[in-house]
Structures are given as structure tokens and as C-alpha cells.
Scaffold this motif. Sequence first.
Motif, PDB file in Angstrom:
ATOM      1  N   PRO A 129      36.479  49.420  46.625  1.00  0.00           N
ATOM      2  CA  PRO A 129      37.004  50.657  46.953  1.00  0.00           C
ATOM      3  C   PRO A 129      36.598  51.290  48.363  1.00  0.00           C
ATOM      4  N   LEU A 130      35.319  51.004  48.891  1.00  0.00           N
ATOM      5  CA  LEU A 130      34.880  51.432  50.280  1.00  0.00           C
ATOM      6  C   LEU A 130      35.046  50.477  51.229  1.00  0.00           C
ATOM      7  N   GLY A 131      35.785  49.395  50.925  1.00  0.00           N
ATOM      8  CA  GLY A 131      36.006  48.237  52.035  1.00  0.00           C
ATOM      9  C   GLY A 131      34.680  47.796  52.747  1.00  0.00           C
ATOM     10  N   TRP A 132      33.692  47.573  51.541  1.00  0.00           N
ATOM     11  CA  TRP A 132      32.228  47.326  52.164  1.00  0.00           C
ATOM     12  C   TRP A 132      32.150  45.873  52.782  1.00  0.00           C
ATOM     13  N   PRO A 133      31.786  45.874  53.951  1.00  0.00           N
ATOM     14  CA  PRO A 133      31.886  44.485  54.539  1.00  0.00           C
ATOM     15  C   PRO A 133      31.044  43.498  53.651  1.00  0.00           C
ATOM     16  N   GLY A 134      31.715  42.194  53.398  1.00  0.00           N
ATOM     17  CA  GLY A 134      31.271  41.263  52.642  1.00  0.00           C
ATOM     18  C   GLY A 134      31.098  41.338  51.080  1.00  0.00           C
ATOM     19  N   TYR A 135      31.628  42.680  50.683  1.00  0.00           N
ATOM     20  CA  TYR A 135      31.431  42.677  49.080  1.00  0.00           C
ATOM     21  C   TYR A 135      32.192  41.950  48.476  1.00  0.00           C
ATOM     22  N   SER A 136      33.313  41.428  48.729  1.00  0.00           N
ATOM     23  CA  SER A 136      34.179  40.596  47.877  1.00  0.00           C
ATOM     24  C   SER A 136      33.533  38.987  47.849  1.00  0.00           C
ATOM     25  N   ALA A 137      32.788  38.593  48.990  1.00  0.00           N
ATOM     26  CA  ALA A 137      32.234  37.350  49.055  1.00  0.00           C
ATOM     27  C   ALA A 137      30.968  37.447  48.085  1.00  0.00           C
ATOM     28  N   ALA A 138      30.062  38.686  48.254  1.00  0.00           N
ATOM     29  CA  ALA A 138      29.074  38.772  47.240  1.00  0.00           C
ATOM     30  C   ALA A 138      29.365  38.507  45.857  1.00  0.00           C
ATOM     31  N   HIS A 139      30.427  39.224  45.476  1.00  0.00           N
ATOM     32  CA  HIS A 139      30.967  39.226  44.267  1.00  0.00           C
ATOM     33  C   HIS A 139      31.285  37.885  43.811  1.00  0.00           C
ATOM     34  N   ALA A 140      31.826  37.147  44.783  1.00  0.00           N
ATOM     35  CA  ALA A 140      32.451  35.737  44.366  1.00  0.00           C
ATOM     36  C   ALA A 140      31.012  34.922  44.274  1.00  0.00           C
ATOM     37  N   ARG A 141      30.060  35.168  45.192  1.00  0.00           N
ATOM     38  CA  ARG A 141      28.658  34.237  44.946  1.00  0.00           C
ATOM     39  C   ARG A 141      28.139  34.342  43.575  1.00  0.00           C
ATOM     40  N   ALA A 142      28.031  35.981  43.441  1.00  0.00           N
ATOM     41  CA  ALA A 142      27.543  36.056  41.990  1.00  0.00           C
ATOM     42  C   ALA A 142      28.290  35.480  40.590  1.00  0.00           C
ATOM     43  N   SER A 143      29.440  35.637  40.993  1.00  0.00           N
ATOM     44  CA  SER A 143      30.262  34.794  39.827  1.00  0.00           C
ATOM     45  C   SER A 143      29.899  33.299  39.582  1.00  0.00           C
ATOM     46  N   ALA A 144      29.776  32.833  40.869  1.00  0.00           N
ATOM     47  CA  ALA A 144      29.610  31.161  41.040  1.00  0.00           C
ATOM     48  C   ALA A 144      28.232  30.927  40.352  1.00  0.00           C
ATOM     49  N   ARG A 145      27.399  31.911  40.840  1.00  0.00           N
ATOM     50  CA  ARG A 145      25.915  31.499  40.375  1.00  0.00           C
ATOM     51  C   ARG A 145      25.630  31.927  38.916  1.00  0.00           C
ATOM     52  N   THR A 146      26.263  32.522  38.498  1.00  0.00           N
ATOM     53  CA  THR A 146      26.189  33.042  36.998  1.00  0.00           C
ATOM     54  C   THR A 146      27.262  32.594  35.783  1.00  0.00           C
ATOM     55  N   GLY A 147      28.258  32.243  36.413  1.00  0.00           N
ATOM     56  CA  GLY A 147      29.389  31.652  35.649  1.00  0.00           C
ATOM     57  C   GLY A 147      30.168  32.967  34.953  1.00  0.00           C
ATOM     58  N   GLU A 148      29.877  34.364  35.234  1.00  0.00           N
ATOM     59  CA  GLU A 148      30.371  35.441  34.674  1.00  0.00           C
ATOM     60  C   GLU A 148      31.251  35.829  35.905  1.00  0.00           C
ATOM     61  N   THR A 149      32.291  36.798  35.237  1.00  0.00           N
ATOM     62  CA  THR A 149      33.310  37.520  36.349  1.00  0.00           C
ATOM     63  C   THR A 149      32.870  38.707  36.676  1.00  0.00           C
ATOM     64  N   GLU A 150      31.792  39.143  35.800  1.00  0.00           N
ATOM     65  CA  GLU A 150      31.438  40.736  36.043  1.00  0.00           C
ATOM     66  C   GLU A 150      29.804  40.740  35.361  1.00  0.00           C
ATOM     67  N   SER A 151      29.376  41.916  35.707  1.00  0.00           N
ATOM     68  CA  SER A 151      28.040  42.262  35.302  1.00  0.00           C
ATOM     69  C   SER A 151      27.929  42.403  33.698  1.00  0.00           C
ATOM     70  N   VAL A 152      28.727  42.324  33.085  1.00  0.00           N
ATOM     71  CA  VAL A 152      28.664  42.790  31.574  1.00  0.00           C
ATOM     72  C   VAL A 152      29.541  41.884  30.898  1.00  0.00           C
ATOM     73  N   VAL A 153      29.081  41.404  29.804  1.00  0.00           N
ATOM     74  CA  VAL A 153      29.870  40.638  28.537  1.00  0.00           C
ATOM     75  C   VAL A 153      29.973  41.516  27.420  1.00  0.00           C
ATOM     76  N   CYS A 154      31.318  41.500  26.920  1.00  0.00           N
ATOM     77  CA  CYS A 154      31.584  42.184  25.822  1.00  0.00           C
ATOM     78  C   CYS A 154      32.311  41.510  24.630  1.00  0.00           C
ATOM     79  N   GLY A 155      32.295  41.589  23.362  1.00  0.00           N
ATOM     80  CA  GLY A 155      32.812  40.877  22.229  1.00  0.00           C
ATOM     81  C   GLY A 155      32.442  41.517  21.007  1.00  0.00           C
ATOM     82  N   THR A 156      32.451  40.859  20.028  1.00  0.00           N
ATOM     83  CA  THR A 156      32.167  41.013  18.672  1.00  0.00           C
ATOM     84  C   THR A 156      31.276  39.876  18.158  1.00  0.00           C
ATOM     85  N   GLY A 157      30.280  40.220  17.348  1.00  0.00           N
ATOM     86  CA  GLY A 157      29.162  39.256  16.684  1.00  0.00           C
ATOM     87  C   GLY A 157      28.966  39.788  15.483  1.00  0.00           C
ATOM     88  N   GLY A 158      28.436  38.756  14.554  1.00  0.00           N
ATOM     89  CA  GLY A 158      27.948  39.037  13.432  1.00  0.00           C
ATOM     90  C   GLY A 158      26.222  39.029  13.466  1.00  0.00           C
TER      91      GLY A 158
END
Length: 446
Positions: free
Chosen positions: A34-63
Motif C-alpha cells: 500500500p505504500l509502494g515501499w521499494p523492494g517490498y514485493s521482492a522481500a515478501h516473495a523471498r520470505a515465502s520461498a524461505r519459509t514455504g508460507e505465503t504470509e506470516s500466519v497459518v490458520c485452521g482447525t485442530g484437535g
Amino acid sequence: MSDPTTAREAIALVAGDDFTEFPFEEGPLAHDGPLGWPGYSAAHARASARTGETESVVCGTGGIGGVRAVLISFEFGFLGGSLGERTGARVAAAHARARARRLPVVVLPATGGSRMHEGMRALLQLQLLAGESALTRAAGLPQIAVLRDPTTGGGWATLGAGSDVVLALPGAQVGFAGSRVRPPDADPAAYTAEAQLAHGHVDAIVAPDALRDTLGRWLSLLTRPAEGRAAAPRALGDPDTPPAASGREAVARARHAERPRAAAYLDAHFSVLQDISGDRAGGVDPGMRCGFGRLPDGRTVAYAAQCGTATRPAGFRTATRLVRLADRLGIPVLTLVDTPGAANDPAAEHAGAGPAIAELFAAVATARVPVTSLLIGEGGSGGALALAAPGHLWATPDSYFSVIAPEAAASILKRSPEESAATADQLRLRPRDLVDLGVVRGIVES
């Protein structure tokens, strides 16, 4: 398992392989946010590649322990577990699904706070998360947080500290101020789970290998309320002891060092006990024990029990917290009254003894769930009465209740100390006197 470092390790620690993730329709982050922060999209993509997640939180149901729950687990490896707009949207959706399915919420935070790359749009997520948590609370669904390392910033101040029960892993960094924004001379020990426990902001420190069982007990207790009013426990004193012949004798019995105390009553009445700790305002009173207990039929009753000491403001506030939480969750309450009175030293006054007592009176008076009280020892003035249910107070044979302690009454009346025994008789404070006066409903038997 050792301390979990990833979101999915934390989920596995508490739910094993019994986890179903919520799907989220999200494409690649475009235009550097939203701010047009230089390099943010690339940093986001690197974080995804490094962790295997698409965001900083994982949600679901568990027993967990036979109870289905919505799980919200943060991935610190993804941009420091920071909260951005997509994080907020996922957490909001998870809360909405919890309410739709009538499921409790377990949050496993490991976050440094709001995401710098999204500026104020990220910070606004704290309002969103607080609002979602409030809606879930209003729906009568329990929320439990398990603080991982680190839990700082807005994640601690919303999803963490805003939960009904707050557990933490040993040594976790916990605090509103992250490590890079604290004063240069700040003591790191102040920003730990252990420090938060000592100051009334965390309920318990739980080792990783005990976490699954502990969470299971909590979820079971908070989701299976007893029906109707809680019964008063039976008396634990000697059943062959005759009734007190005088006020002085009643006071002596209640003050006897070997008289059964709150811990004995709780252990005899419940098969499982889980205590909460702290008033969420900087204080802990060991003389007020509060929590949730399992009856022999498997159902839950909340308890607030004075342990025979002068009750401090933190104790009154912790009891208020317990009564209001039980009220939201529809769990009946049992209180055990046993105090010589409210603490009256300068520190107690500075900590707000009067307002703390007032809040407890109000919580008990307005509770929608039934509250049952048992006088098990000393009933010292308003500090004891604040924990007593109006019209539903019972007494044990080795107890007394008085407008004020006989010694203090004699002093107020300008009598000599030797006259306190006669004053005790005049106060009509014995259990049988209390029944005759309509103060208690009856005397429980052994």
C-alpha cells in the motif's frame, strides 16, 4: 519436541497431525504494497520461498485433548512474524469461522509487531484484531494464547494479552517494546515470560513437552460448563466437634493453624484444577486462588478462593477477572471465603484497595451465572463479603463472619483489649448466629 520455531512446528506441538488449514485466495503481492515501499514485493516473495508460507500466519482447525479449536499460528521467519493487511485478513477470517462453528480459539504468536513496509495500514490491523477478539469474546467462546519467542508489539497487545488465558513457553521474550526500541539501559529480564508471570500478565509458564496436555485440560474445562448452581462443598473439619459455645471460641476455631484451608477444599471437591494467575494490572496475590475445576461428572465450575490471608488489591482484581470470565463462558462459580479482612497497609491503599473491592462486589452482584459461596474460616468485614454471593452463602462449623474483627471492634468502641471476647459474643458471629440472622443459608455437614 523442543521449543517450536516455525508456525507449523507450533501447531504440531499442540495438535499433532490433526490440523486442517483454512484456504485463502491470495495472489502474489503487487506494487510493493500500500505504500509502494521499494523492494517490498521482492522481500515478501523471498520470505515465502524461505519459509514455504505465503504470509506470516497459518490458520485452521485442530484437535487438542478431544476438543476442536481454531488455531492461529505465527511464522516468525516470515518478515519477523509481522502483522500486515493480509495477516489481519487471515486472523479476522479465522475468528469469524470460530464464531460460525462455535469453536474456541488458540493463538500461538511469535511476532515482532506491525509490518513497517505497510506503515499505518499495518498498524490499523491492531484495531481489526482487537475487534475480532471482542466479537469472539461476546459470543461466549474462550480464547487461549500460547506465547512463543518472541511475542512483542501489537501482537502481544492484542491477540496475546487480550486472550482469556495466557500461557507462555519458558524464556520467551514477551513485551510491548521489541528489543530494538527499548531504552538502552533496559534490563532484558523485564521483557520475559517469567517477568510477565511475576507481574500478573501471564497465567502460567508451560514447558513444550507439557503444552499439549495443558492446553487440552484448559480447552476441556472452558468448553464444558456445569449445569445450574454449584453445590457448596462438604465441611472438612472434625464432624464430632460440638458447635462453638461462644463468639470467642468460634473465632479461635477459625484462626486455628490446623483448620482446613482453601487448598484442601479445592482438592477434595474437584478432580482437576487449573489456576489462572494475576490481575492483568501488575499484581499477583498468592492469598487468592482462582481458576476452573472439574467435578466428578466431568463438568466445570469456576472457583475463587481466599487462602486465609489478608486479601490484597491484586487478589480482588484477580477474583473479579475470574467471575467475569466465567460469566462470559456460562460457567457457574464457587467462592470460598476465608480472610481476616482486606489488606490495609499503605501499599494496599496505593494499589487501589477500595476500587478493587468495589469491582468485585459489582462482578458478583451482576453475574448472570449462579454464584455459590462457602465460608470456610474467617469472614473479616467487607474484604470477605465482597467474595460472598448474596443469598447463597453457606458456612462450615469452624468459621465466623463479622462486621469487623472483635479486637478492632473493641478498639473502635474504646474498650480495653480484654473486652474483645465479650465483644465477639455481642457481634453474634458464630455460624448458628449467622443462620439465625439470615446472613447464611445453613451450615454444611462433613
